[in-house]
Each structure stands twice: as C-alpha cells, then as structure tokens.
Design a protein around this motif. Structure first.
Motif, PDB file in Angstrom:
ATOM      1  N   THR A   1       0.827  -1.197   0.000  1.00 35.13           N
ATOM      2  CA  THR A   1       0.000   0.000   0.000  1.00 35.13           C
ATOM      3  C   THR A   1       0.866   1.254   0.000  1.00 35.13           C
ATOM      4  OG1 THR A   1      -0.110   0.152   2.423  1.00 35.13           O
ATOM      5  CG2 THR A   1      -1.795  -1.180   1.336  1.00 35.13           C
ATOM      6  N   ALA A   2       0.250   2.351  -0.381  1.00 32.14           N
ATOM      7  CA  ALA A   2       0.877   3.668  -0.265  1.00 32.14           C
ATOM      8  C   ALA A   2      -0.225   4.709  -0.349  1.00 32.14           C
ATOM      9  CB  ALA A   2       1.916   3.910  -1.349  1.00 32.14           C
ATOM     10  N   SER A   3      -0.017   5.837   0.313  1.00 32.90           N
ATOM     11  CA  SER A   3      -0.992   6.922   0.296  1.00 32.90           C
ATOM     12  C   SER A   3      -0.276   8.236   0.033  1.00 32.90           C
ATOM     13  CB  SER A   3      -1.734   6.992   1.637  1.00 32.90           C
ATOM     14  OG  SER A   3      -2.720   8.011   1.625  1.00 32.90           O
ATOM     15  N   ALA A   4      -0.826   9.021  -0.918  1.00 39.68           N
ATOM     16  CA  ALA A   4      -0.289  10.349  -1.242  1.00 39.68           C
ATOM     17  C   ALA A   4       1.212  10.290  -1.527  1.00 39.68           C
ATOM     18  CB  ALA A   4      -0.581  11.328  -0.107  1.00 39.68           C
ATOM     19  N   LEU A   5       1.608   9.309  -2.319  1.00 41.55           N
ATOM     20  CA  LEU A   5       3.029   9.072  -2.587  1.00 41.55           C
ATOM     21  C   LEU A   5       3.403   9.245  -4.051  1.00 41.55           C
ATOM     22  CD1 LEU A   5       5.874   7.993  -1.719  1.00 41.55           C
ATOM     23  CD2 LEU A   5       4.988   5.696  -2.256  1.00 41.55           C
ATOM     24  N   LEU A   6       2.623   8.677  -4.961  1.00 45.82           N
ATOM     25  CA  LEU A   6       3.062   8.513  -6.343  1.00 45.82           C
ATOM     26  C   LEU A   6       3.425   9.829  -7.008  1.00 45.82           C
ATOM     27  CD1 LEU A   6       0.477   5.859  -7.599  1.00 45.82           C
ATOM     28  CD2 LEU A   6       2.785   5.472  -6.711  1.00 45.82           C
TER      29      LEU A   6
ATOM     30  N   LEU B   1      -2.400  -1.432  -3.446  1.00 45.29           N
ATOM     31  CA  LEU B   1      -3.409  -0.391  -3.281  1.00 45.29           C
ATOM     32  C   LEU B   1      -2.695   0.931  -3.055  1.00 45.29           C
ATOM     33  CD1 LEU B   1      -6.413   0.418  -2.932  1.00 45.29           C
ATOM     34  CD2 LEU B   1      -6.121  -0.056  -0.473  1.00 45.29           C
ATOM     35  N   PHE B   2      -2.713   1.786  -4.076  1.00 41.17           N
ATOM     36  CA  PHE B   2      -2.052   3.085  -4.017  1.00 41.17           C
ATOM     37  C   PHE B   2      -3.136   4.161  -4.076  1.00 41.17           C
ATOM     38  CE2 PHE B   2       1.780   1.036  -6.348  1.00 41.17           C
ATOM     39  CZ  PHE B   2       2.236   0.506  -5.147  1.00 41.17           C
ATOM     40  N   VAL B   3      -3.231   4.976  -3.049  1.00 42.18           N
ATOM     41  CA  VAL B   3      -4.367   5.876  -2.924  1.00 42.18           C
ATOM     42  C   VAL B   3      -3.932   7.335  -2.858  1.00 42.18           C
ATOM     43  CG1 VAL B   3      -5.689   4.083  -1.730  1.00 42.18           C
ATOM     44  CG2 VAL B   3      -4.434   5.769  -0.392  1.00 42.18           C
ATOM     45  N   LEU B   4      -4.879   8.201  -3.199  1.00 41.16           N
ATOM     46  CA  LEU B   4      -4.753   9.656  -3.053  1.00 41.16           C
ATOM     47  C   LEU B   4      -3.577  10.241  -3.821  1.00 41.16           C
ATOM     48  CD1 LEU B   4      -5.702  10.150   0.706  1.00 41.16           C
ATOM     49  CD2 LEU B   4      -7.149  10.401  -1.317  1.00 41.16           C
ATOM     50  N   SER B   5      -3.494   9.885  -5.098  1.00 39.42           N
ATOM     51  CA  SER B   5      -2.515  10.519  -5.975  1.00 39.42           C
ATOM     52  C   SER B   5      -3.139  11.777  -6.577  1.00 39.42           C
ATOM     53  CB  SER B   5      -2.097   9.571  -7.103  1.00 39.42           C
ATOM     54  OG  SER B   5      -1.400   8.463  -6.586  1.00 39.42           O
ATOM     55  N   VAL B   6      -2.449  12.890  -6.448  1.00 41.25           N
ATOM     56  CA  VAL B   6      -2.936  14.150  -7.004  1.00 41.25           C
ATOM     57  C   VAL B   6      -2.993  14.045  -8.527  1.00 41.25           C
ATOM     58  CG1 VAL B   6      -2.371  16.586  -7.328  1.00 41.25           C
ATOM     59  CG2 VAL B   6      -2.100  15.538  -5.080  1.00 41.25           C
ATOM     60  N   VAL B   7      -4.085  14.553  -9.121  1.00 41.00           N
ATOM     61  CA  VAL B   7      -4.265  14.424 -10.570  1.00 41.00           C
ATOM     62  C   VAL B   7      -4.459  15.771 -11.263  1.00 41.00           C
ATOM     63  CG1 VAL B   7      -5.104  12.049 -10.523  1.00 41.00           C
ATOM     64  CG2 VAL B   7      -6.722  13.932 -10.200  1.00 41.00           C
ATOM     65  N   GLY B   8      -4.283  16.875 -10.549  1.00 48.03           N
ATOM     66  CA  GLY B   8      -4.291  18.185 -11.196  1.00 48.03           C
ATOM     67  C   GLY B   8      -5.655  18.789 -11.410  1.00 48.03           C
ATOM     68  N   ARG B   9      -6.653  18.359 -10.639  1.00 48.40           N
ATOM     69  CA  ARG B   9      -7.986  18.937 -10.749  1.00 48.40           C
ATOM     70  C   ARG B   9      -8.340  19.628  -9.430  1.00 48.40           C
ATOM     71  NH1 ARG B   9      -8.727  14.011 -13.590  1.00 48.40           N
ATOM     72  NH2 ARG B   9      -9.538  12.939 -11.754  1.00 48.40           N
ATOM     73  N   VAL B  10      -8.552  20.931  -9.487  1.00 47.74           N
ATOM     74  CA  VAL B  10      -8.926  21.723  -8.316  1.00 47.74           C
ATOM     75  C   VAL B  10     -10.107  22.610  -8.707  1.00 47.74           C
ATOM     76  CG1 VAL B  10      -8.210  23.518  -6.696  1.00 47.74           C
ATOM     77  CG2 VAL B  10      -6.596  21.731  -7.358  1.00 47.74           C
ATOM     78  N   ARG B  11     -11.119  22.629  -7.859  1.00 50.47           N
ATOM     79  CA  ARG B  11     -12.289  23.466  -8.125  1.00 50.47           C
ATOM     80  C   ARG B  11     -12.691  24.222  -6.855  1.00 50.47           C
ATOM     81  NH1 ARG B  11     -15.440  19.829  -9.581  1.00 50.47           N
ATOM     82  NH2 ARG B  11     -16.878  19.669  -7.825  1.00 50.47           N
ATOM     83  N   PHE B  12     -12.845  25.529  -6.990  1.00 58.93           N
ATOM     84  CA  PHE B  12     -13.288  26.380  -5.897  1.00 58.93           C
ATOM     85  C   PHE B  12     -14.738  26.809  -6.115  1.00 58.93           C
ATOM     86  CE2 PHE B  12      -8.703  27.059  -5.992  1.00 58.93           C
ATOM     87  CZ  PHE B  12      -8.350  27.116  -4.654  1.00 58.93           C
ATOM     88  N   ASP B  13     -15.447  27.005  -5.036  1.00 60.33           N
ATOM     89  CA  ASP B  13     -16.761  27.632  -5.062  1.00 60.33           C
ATOM     90  C   ASP B  13     -16.831  28.620  -3.889  1.00 60.33           C
ATOM     91  OD1 ASP B  13     -19.352  28.385  -5.520  1.00 60.33           O
ATOM     92  OD2 ASP B  13     -20.245  26.486  -4.852  1.00 60.33           O
ATOM     93  N   PRO B  14     -16.841  29.934  -4.183  1.00 60.73           N
ATOM     94  CA  PRO B  14     -16.963  30.580  -5.491  1.00 60.73           C
ATOM     95  C   PRO B  14     -15.671  30.503  -6.303  1.00 60.73           C
ATOM     96  CG  PRO B  14     -16.664  32.218  -3.780  1.00 60.73           C
ATOM     97  CD  PRO B  14     -16.814  30.902  -3.070  1.00 60.73           C
ATOM     98  N   ALA B  15     -15.830  30.527  -7.615  1.00 65.62           N
ATOM     99  CA  ALA B  15     -14.690  30.488  -8.522  1.00 65.62           C
ATOM    100  C   ALA B  15     -14.113  31.881  -8.720  1.00 65.62           C
ATOM    101  CB  ALA B  15     -15.123  29.898  -9.857  1.00 65.62           C
ATOM    102  N   ASP B  16     -12.902  31.927  -9.294  1.00 62.82           N
ATOM    103  CA  ASP B  16     -12.234  33.191  -9.592  1.00 62.82           C
ATOM    104  C   ASP B  16     -11.424  33.002 -10.864  1.00 62.82           C
ATOM    105  OD1 ASP B  16      -9.617  35.030  -9.298  1.00 62.82           O
ATOM    106  OD2 ASP B  16     -11.239  35.945  -8.149  1.00 62.82           O
TER     107      ASP B  16
END
Length: 308
Positions: free
Chosen positions: A153-158, A181-196
């Motif tokens: 396993t690994a988390s937030a590593l890759l 089982l490798f979990v929580l890899s950042v994939v470059g999608r961020v969304r704010f509400d409200p947006a700017d």
C-alpha cells in the motif's frame, strides 16, 4: 521523538488525515477484501494455478493474468506500506480488513516512523495488528524486500516520484505477485466555489511545480497515477482506478487554509510573476474560508492493481 521529523510536516499529516479517510475508495477496499479472504472471483481457482516460488510470493494463488489471492491459512496478512509517514494508511485500512495482520511501515524519516508505530489499531473482527518499521529509501525496494507481502500500500506518494522510481516500485510489486493499493494521488484537478478567474492560472503553475526537477529527479506530479497504471498494465496486471477527491467545506476550514497556502506558495515559486497579482486573491480566499463560505474540491485517484 527524534529531531529528524519536522513538527510542521507531522502536523500537516495530522490535519489532513480525516479528509484522506473520507476520500479514499471504499469500493476498492471491498474488492481487495474479497480477494484476500478468497470470496472474490478467484476463490475457486484450482491447485494448478498456484504460482511457483518467485512468481507469486508466499501462499499466493494466481487466478488469471496478474490476478492473485491468498492461501494464508492462519498466518497474519502481511502488509507493506510505502512512505508511511505517521501511519494514516495503517489506521484507516487495518480496521477494514478481517483477521490478524502484520504491517511493515517503510519511510526514510525515523521520527515519522516513531509516531506511526505509537498507535496500533485492531482488525475489523478484533484480531490483533502487529506493526514493525523499516527506515530506508522506498524507491530502491525490490521484490526480495517485499517477499512476504500479501498486500503493498501507499498513500499520497506517487505524485512525488519519477518515472524510473515508479517503474521500480511496480516491478517489485509485480515480482511478489500480491495486490497493490495506491491511494490519493494528485491528478491536477482543483475546483473552488466561489470560482475566480485566477484559479486556473494558479492551478496550472502548481501542476508545473509538481512536475519540476529536484536534484536531477524529474517528478511526475499529476501524471503519476496514469504512469503507474501504464506500468502495471505493461506487466499484465489488471488495475482498477477510482476518483477520490477531497471535498472540503466549512467543517474543514483549517485544512482549506493550510492546503491553500501550500498550493499558492508552490505556484508562486514556479511562477514568481504571480506574487503581486495573487496577494489580494489570497486574502480573499482565506477570509472566505474563515467565514465558512468557501468549498474546495481537490482531485485524487486511487488504484488497485492485481485484482480483477
């Protein structure tokens, strides 16, 4: 506690742990549990499918290309957790799996390992969980180092690794023949509400920072999950991927601010020209978070390899 582990990093891991637990894929754990306990699709595989020594690891049953299950008998499940930090993966996953377990936590930081071994959970059925720690460079692990593993396993590593490092880790897991089982890899999608209007430009700068070169190492950042899937596929291992975003709102205001500050700092480090343009933006975002008027979705992916 040793001085090697910085308090700020340990505090960051503590702050994010509940959000990590909420985001990780329960569906993948269900698939994993079924395979480990022999109740999944491979449970009926015959003795002719038992892998020879060196192909499937101890007691592993190969039930098709890349698929594995365990014939462990009464021995504990052995789980090798890579880049364990303070042990959040242990605390989350061990209580979701039945039966006695032995976790081997790998990290280069002895202070974090000391923290990780301090609180030991119990299994889903109340069985004991044993924890041992190993200090070292996880990118240099081989199949021999993981030879007793039923699960890696690994988390937030890759996303902090290079293509070569991911290739070596995948090769080690494939060499053992156990699920990963490798979990929580950042994939470059961020969304704010409200947006700017600045959101997308800052996000692009952050992604570029994630892909930066550090001491000659070209990091994969948001491309890491896809690269890992491709590596496993190249070895004939099936991979299941699930989106597992953080969904942060007023109840996670402290985490939002801490994450946002790090996100913006990395973006400005990559693009210094953003510093002046984002000063007012940063004040506004922090104020909105403090007032409970900001929600943030941060994209991650979990992947389970070796289980169909």
């Amino acid at each position: 506690m040793t001085a090697y582990a910085t308090e700020p990093f340990a505090d960051w891991l503590r702050l994010r742990e509940p959000a990590d637990a909420d985001a990780r894929s329960g569906e993948l754990v269900d698939l994993l549990r079924a395979r480990l306990t022999g109740t999944g699709p491979a449970a009926g595989a015959g003795a002719s499918d038992l892998s020879p020594a060196g192909e499937g690891g101890p007691g592993m049953l190969v039930a098709g290309v890349g698929s594995v299950t365990s014939l462990r008998g009464d021995r504990p499940w052995v789980v090798h957790d890579l880049g364990s930090g303070t042990g959040s993966m242990l605390r989350w996953l061990a209580p979701l799996l039945p039966g006695p377990q032995r976790w081997v936590l790998h990290d280069r930081d002895p202070g974090l390992l000391e923290r990780a071994g301090a609180v030991v959970p119990v299994a889903a059925d109340g069985s004991p969980v044993e924890v041992t720690t190993r200090r070292g460079d996880i990118t240099r692990l081989t199949a021999a180092d993981l030879a007793d593993a039923d699960l890696v396993t690994a988390s937030a590593l890759l996303d902090m690794l290079t293509p070569d490092e991911i290739a070596r880790i995948v090769a080690a897991c494939v060499g053992v023949g156990c699920p990963s089982l490798f979990v929580l890899s950042v994939v470059g999608r961020v969304r704010f509400d409200p947006a700017d209007p600045l959101d997308a430009e800052i996000a692009a700068a952050f992604d570029a920072h994630q892909r930066r070169t550090v001491d000659g190492r070209v990091l994969l950042g948001p491309d890491a999950a896809g690269a890992t899937v491709a590596e496993f596929a190249g070895h004939g291992m099936p991979v299941t991927v699930r989106e597992t975003p953080w969904r942060l709102g007023p109840q996670q205001a402290e985490l939002i601010v801490e994450w946002f500050d790090g996100w913006l700092e990395a973006a400005v480090e990559q693009r210094p020209d953003l510093a002046d343009r984002t000063a007012g933006y940063a004040r506004w975002r922090r104020a909105e978070a403090a007032a409970g008027r900001l929600t943030v979705t941060v994209g991650h992916e979990d992947l389970l390899a070796g289980v169909e």
